[in-house]
Design a protein around this motif. Sequence first.
Motif, PDB file in Angstrom:
ATOM      1  N   GLU A   1       0.825  -1.209   0.000  1.00  0.00           N
ATOM      2  CA  GLU A   1       0.000   0.000   0.000  1.00  0.00           C
ATOM      3  C   GLU A   1       0.856   1.253   0.000  1.00  0.00           C
ATOM      4  OE1 GLU A   1      -3.157   0.039  -0.500  1.00  0.00           O
ATOM      5  OE2 GLU A   1      -3.247  -2.158  -0.528  1.00  0.00           O
ATOM      6  N   ASP A   2       2.016   1.194   0.626  1.00  0.00           N
ATOM      7  CA  ASP A   2       2.916   2.340   0.616  1.00  0.00           C
ATOM      8  C   ASP A   2       3.452   2.590  -0.785  1.00  0.00           C
ATOM      9  OD1 ASP A   2       4.683   4.302   2.222  1.00  0.00           O
ATOM     10  OD2 ASP A   2       6.157   3.114   1.120  1.00  0.00           O
ATOM     11  N   VAL A   3       3.779   1.527  -1.505  1.00  0.00           N
ATOM     12  CA  VAL A   3       4.237   1.669  -2.889  1.00  0.00           C
ATOM     13  C   VAL A   3       3.136   2.260  -3.753  1.00  0.00           C
ATOM     14  CG1 VAL A   3       4.995   0.384  -4.932  1.00  0.00           C
ATOM     15  CG2 VAL A   3       5.937  -0.181  -2.689  1.00  0.00           C
ATOM     16  N   TRP A   4       1.908   1.794  -3.556  1.00  0.00           N
ATOM     17  CA  TRP A   4       0.785   2.296  -4.351  1.00  0.00           C
ATOM     18  C   TRP A   4       0.476   3.750  -4.014  1.00  0.00           C
ATOM     19  CZ3 TRP A   4      -2.055   1.276  -8.467  1.00  0.00           C
ATOM     20  CH2 TRP A   4      -3.290   1.907  -8.608  1.00  0.00           C
ATOM     21  N   ARG A   5       0.537   4.101  -2.750  1.00  0.00           N
ATOM     22  CA  ARG A   5       0.212   5.475  -2.344  1.00  0.00           C
ATOM     23  C   ARG A   5       1.260   6.460  -2.845  1.00  0.00           C
ATOM     24  NH1 ARG A   5       2.183   8.348   1.626  1.00  0.00           N
ATOM     25  NH2 ARG A   5       3.210   6.500   2.501  1.00  0.00           N
ATOM     26  N   ARG A   6       2.526   6.073  -2.783  1.00  0.00           N
ATOM     27  CA  ARG A   6       3.580   6.986  -3.217  1.00  0.00           C
ATOM     28  C   ARG A   6       3.576   7.175  -4.724  1.00  0.00           C
ATOM     29  NH1 ARG A   6       7.517   8.060   0.583  1.00  0.00           N
ATOM     30  NH2 ARG A   6       7.455   6.803   2.467  1.00  0.00           N
ATOM     31  N   GLY A   7       3.360   6.109  -5.490  1.00  0.00           N
ATOM     32  CA  GLY A   7       3.461   6.218  -6.930  1.00  0.00           C
ATOM     33  C   GLY A   7       4.883   6.516  -7.349  1.00  0.00           C
ATOM     34  N   GLY A   8       5.044   7.096  -8.522  1.00  0.00           N
ATOM     35  CA  GLY A   8       6.387   7.403  -8.984  1.00  0.00           C
ATOM     36  C   GLY A   8       7.214   6.148  -9.166  1.00  0.00           C
ATOM     37  N   ALA A   9       8.486   6.238  -8.842  1.00  0.00           N
ATOM     38  CA  ALA A   9       9.416   5.126  -9.009  1.00  0.00           C
ATOM     39  C   ALA A   9       9.834   4.611  -7.642  1.00  0.00           C
ATOM     40  CB  ALA A   9      10.645   5.551  -9.808  1.00  0.00           C
ATOM     41  N   GLY A  10       9.705   3.304  -7.443  1.00  0.00           N
ATOM     42  CA  GLY A  10      10.191   2.642  -6.236  1.00  0.00           C
ATOM     43  C   GLY A  10      11.360   1.749  -6.592  1.00  0.00           C
ATOM     44  N   TRP A  11      12.514   1.997  -5.971  1.00  0.00           N
ATOM     45  CA  TRP A  11      13.760   1.305  -6.314  1.00  0.00           C
ATOM     46  C   TRP A  11      14.132   0.346  -5.200  1.00  0.00           C
ATOM     47  CZ3 TRP A  11      16.002   2.895 -11.011  1.00  0.00           C
ATOM     48  CH2 TRP A  11      15.481   4.074 -11.555  1.00  0.00           C
ATOM     49  N   MET A  12      14.395  -0.918  -5.570  1.00  0.00           N
ATOM     50  CA  MET A  12      14.857  -1.931  -4.624  1.00  0.00           C
ATOM     51  C   MET A  12      16.390  -1.986  -4.678  1.00  0.00           C
ATOM     52  SD  MET A  12      12.316  -3.403  -3.045  1.00  0.00           S
ATOM     53  CE  MET A  12      10.531  -3.508  -3.197  1.00  0.00           C
ATOM     54  N   VAL A  13      17.030  -1.510  -3.617  1.00  0.00           N
ATOM     55  CA  VAL A  13      18.488  -1.433  -3.562  1.00  0.00           C
ATOM     56  C   VAL A  13      18.976  -2.286  -2.399  1.00  0.00           C
ATOM     57  CG1 VAL A  13      20.486   0.104  -3.345  1.00  0.00           C
ATOM     58  CG2 VAL A  13      18.439   0.880  -4.549  1.00  0.00           C
ATOM     59  N   GLY A  14      20.033  -3.028  -2.614  1.00  0.00           N
ATOM     60  CA  GLY A  14      20.613  -3.853  -1.553  1.00  0.00           C
ATOM     61  C   GLY A  14      21.691  -4.762  -2.118  1.00  0.00           C
ATOM     62  N   LYS A  15      22.276  -5.540  -1.247  1.00  0.00           N
ATOM     63  CA  LYS A  15      23.297  -6.492  -1.659  1.00  0.00           C
ATOM     64  C   LYS A  15      22.641  -7.769  -2.192  1.00  0.00           C
ATOM     65  CE  LYS A  15      26.822  -4.770   1.525  1.00  0.00           C
ATOM     66  NZ  LYS A  15      27.827  -5.109   2.560  1.00  0.00           N
ATOM     67  N   VAL A  16      23.456  -8.659  -2.722  1.00  0.00           N
ATOM     68  CA  VAL A  16      22.929  -9.890  -3.295  1.00  0.00           C
ATOM     69  C   VAL A  16      22.410 -10.808  -2.178  1.00  0.00           C
ATOM     70  CG1 VAL A  16      24.441  -9.786  -5.300  1.00  0.00           C
ATOM     71  CG2 VAL A  16      25.222 -10.947  -3.251  1.00  0.00           C
ATOM     72  N   ASN A  17      21.411 -11.581  -2.520  1.00  0.00           N
ATOM     73  CA  ASN A  17      20.842 -12.596  -1.623  1.00  0.00           C
ATOM     74  C   ASN A  17      20.280 -12.011  -0.329  1.00  0.00           C
ATOM     75  OD1 ASN A  17      21.162 -14.781  -3.255  1.00  0.00           O
ATOM     76  ND2 ASN A  17      22.723 -15.800  -2.030  1.00  0.00           N
ATOM     77  N   VAL A  18      19.719 -10.806  -0.411  1.00  0.00           N
ATOM     78  CA  VAL A  18      19.025 -10.246   0.746  1.00  0.00           C
ATOM     79  C   VAL A  18      17.517 -10.384   0.602  1.00  0.00           C
ATOM     80  CG1 VAL A  18      20.877  -8.638   1.295  1.00  0.00           C
ATOM     81  CG2 VAL A  18      19.053  -7.920  -0.252  1.00  0.00           C
ATOM     82  N   GLY A  19      17.027 -10.889  -0.535  1.00  0.00           N
ATOM     83  CA  GLY A  19      15.596 -11.110  -0.724  1.00  0.00           C
ATOM     84  C   GLY A  19      14.891  -9.988  -1.457  1.00  0.00           C
ATOM     85  N   LYS A  20      15.575  -9.258  -2.348  1.00  0.00           N
ATOM     86  CA  LYS A  20      14.936  -8.152  -3.062  1.00  0.00           C
ATOM     87  C   LYS A  20      13.881  -8.656  -4.041  1.00  0.00           C
ATOM     88  CE  LYS A  20      18.613  -6.417  -4.872  1.00  0.00           C
ATOM     89  NZ  LYS A  20      19.534  -7.469  -4.383  1.00  0.00           N
ATOM     90  N   SER A  21      14.229  -9.661  -4.847  1.00  0.00           N
ATOM     91  CA  SER A  21      13.277 -10.151  -5.852  1.00  0.00           C
ATOM     92  C   SER A  21      12.067 -10.810  -5.205  1.00  0.00           C
ATOM     93  CB  SER A  21      13.982 -11.139  -6.791  1.00  0.00           C
ATOM     94  OG  SER A  21      15.053 -10.513  -7.468  1.00  0.00           O
ATOM     95  N   ARG A  22      12.277 -11.524  -4.107  1.00  0.00           N
ATOM     96  CA  ARG A  22      11.146 -12.145  -3.405  1.00  0.00           C
ATOM     97  C   ARG A  22      10.244 -11.083  -2.806  1.00  0.00           C
ATOM     98  NH1 ARG A  22       7.268 -14.321  -2.296  1.00  0.00           N
ATOM     99  NH2 ARG A  22       6.886 -16.208  -1.079  1.00  0.00           N
ATOM    100  N   LEU A  23      10.825 -10.055  -2.252  1.00  0.00           N
ATOM    101  CA  LEU A  23      10.035  -8.951  -1.716  1.00  0.00           C
ATOM    102  C   LEU A  23       9.338  -8.196  -2.834  1.00  0.00           C
ATOM    103  CD1 LEU A  23       9.297  -7.219   0.796  1.00  0.00           C
ATOM    104  CD2 LEU A  23      11.349  -5.875   0.313  1.00  0.00           C
ATOM    105  N   PHE A  24      10.006  -8.051  -3.977  1.00  0.00           N
ATOM    106  CA  PHE A  24       9.419  -7.367  -5.125  1.00  0.00           C
ATOM    107  C   PHE A  24       8.119  -8.026  -5.541  1.00  0.00           C
ATOM    108  CE2 PHE A  24       8.780  -6.389  -9.534  1.00  0.00           C
ATOM    109  CZ  PHE A  24       9.283  -5.114  -9.719  1.00  0.00           C
TER     110      PHE A  24
END
Length: 713
Positions: free
Chosen positions: A320-343
């Motif tokens: 809901e936070d991603v939807w409310r903000r709109g615009g561009a949401g960037w997933m930044v982090g190191k490898v194997n921290v779960g970015k794609s699963r969270l995405f």
Amino acid sequence: MRRVLSSRWLTRTLRTSEALPAAGLPLFLCPAVGLARQRQITPVSIPPRNIGQRRLIHAETCAPKEESQPVAAHAEEKLKLPFTCSGCGAFTQTTDSQQLGYYDVAAKRVRTWLQPPKHELQKKDIQENQVIDNVLKSMDSDQLTALGFDARNLVVEQPLVAPLSDPKPPVCDRCHDLIHHNAKSASGRVPMFHPTVESLRETIEESPHKYNHIYHVIDAADFPMSLIPRLNVLLGDIPLRTRNRRSRASKFLRDRQTELSFIITRSDLLGPTKQSVDALMPYLREVLRDALGRLGNRVRLGNVRCVSASHGWWTRDVREDVWRRGGAGWMVGKVNVGKSRLFEEVYPKGRLDHPDASVGPTAIGHIQPEEDDMDVGDLLPPARGATNYPAMPLVSSLPGTTASPIRIPFGNKKGELIDLPGLARSDLDLFVKEEHRQSLIMKKRIVPEQATVKPGQSLILGGGLIRITPSSENMIFLMYNFTPLEDHITSTEKAVDFQTQVKTSGAQENISLPGTAPTIQHAGRFVLQHDVTRQRAGPLTRRNAVGLSIDRLPFRVLSVDILIEGVGYVEIVAQVRTRSLYRPREDGESSQSGSLESAESAGEKSKSTGLALDPFEEMMRQRRDDDKSGQHPTQRDSATKPEEEQPSEINLPSVDVYTPEGRFIGTRRPINGWLNNKPRVLPEHKKSRPRKSMKGQKKKAKVEARAAKVAST
């Protein structure tokens, strides 16, 4: 800091160069070559500039080679390969199978997508058509029309195109191997490249949106070692809200608003229930403050969330936070921290026709359509087409799965979510055998067994990959292994032989490579400086039980968490006598000898690192001074101090850690993982009270009956 090639330089190179020698740039740093091939521009190779010796990933057009021209011509009329792979984001190419984004046009799944198979009539359909033809020949067409039949609808025509079983486009061969086979075959096919913070910064600067939000994803397995220090500064001086009550929540810089928040993912590794993990939020914020250094004491940390994508903890709030903000949401982090699963969990699906899709101040910016208006020098690849349920990025435990930024828009131009490649994390797997590298990743919550390490013993992990040896004599340590590596307790002499690969343990296999022994070094001596007596004393300090204060106890329980980067942590606990914590320093003795640290040096260290020692240190110092002066604590004058009093040392227990190259180790204040993850004690595990035997009662009843019979006679 490594600089990536600018778009202007790339454009000039493409216009002036005919053919340059192949060199090394990852595809997410140089999408220009892929776009050039897509536009039928003469392919070129771009020389490296401070990037290192890497091979350039050539992007080819979707058309196959000469021997497959008929198939490609038919595919051009029907369907074509996607511009980028939906699993890893790499640009599509059909020339080099050892590079990212490769599609084998001879594979059945690719041929099926390019040229959907036609439905062939079965033998049963042919027989039925013959029967119907015979009946139609014997009947008049006017009679069929009067009955309401159409002769054309009674016969199965040929051919009919069979509908595709999977409407989603195929993924590249590397992603296909990850999905249907194993990570080992995919890792041997394609080398792993990791971007730099500088390349991510230039990619974010190409955002077409006015409102941008960066989600800094941190792994809970080795929290906070996966934190990227000074990320807000490295990505372009992103302002963080300070503790000043007059500070603004958001600011505009160069006509663009960029905000940053922290997301601790895979929180199910910290506790069994959502309530137990939520109770750790104050602890996680304090540890994050310590990891941020001087910045941690000045900024607010209300933008920290602890989520679990596999269990769905707090993912709805982030969505809901991603939807409310709109615009561009960037997933930044190191490898194997779960970015794609969270995405995949926080992406707002099914909202393309939502009434609030294009309403509000966040619906500003233009998302580029796929392959249209794309500059050859852009680092940000084109976005996909807007759909309600698009194909999500590939989720895998293989480090470096996401090879290039993946842009997926949501809503009616309301915004998009972008999954960026992960930064380099830990190369501990380079010292591990290939068949055991996946065992370094913590994939589920671990409930360890309590390991008692006595004097003269050591704890080894992975058969000798990591060794933890107590440096304090005549003291028993309790260690809890919260890593996927197998642990083993043995004598220190044998542990050294196992780690140097002189001997092999029959109880445990050494997962280290054969040449790892010369690289083993001392990673440091770590002091158990955190007091956990209140949590470990049980009913002694509990208010509803004995309710003793800590200063009345004759012992202290000290602890520290030893972090292993990308693997997990080991909780170490030791119980010491209160009187043995301090001893007077002898003349000429150094304050840093052995495992002892002076109270003054420890205080200086705490000020420099932001990690303060526990309150019991000051309390013990006051009690020692009171005992020597014979005064009550309330009558003690801190300004007066005997001149003949010698400074004393704080005698805290410590351990030595030995790892390859002396790296991959850190510490944090204890999270008390053993208390939060104890094995469940079911009713059948508890020993019930033994039932009293009835043999004596029956014998007693017989004696009484016999005596009554004798008395009656």
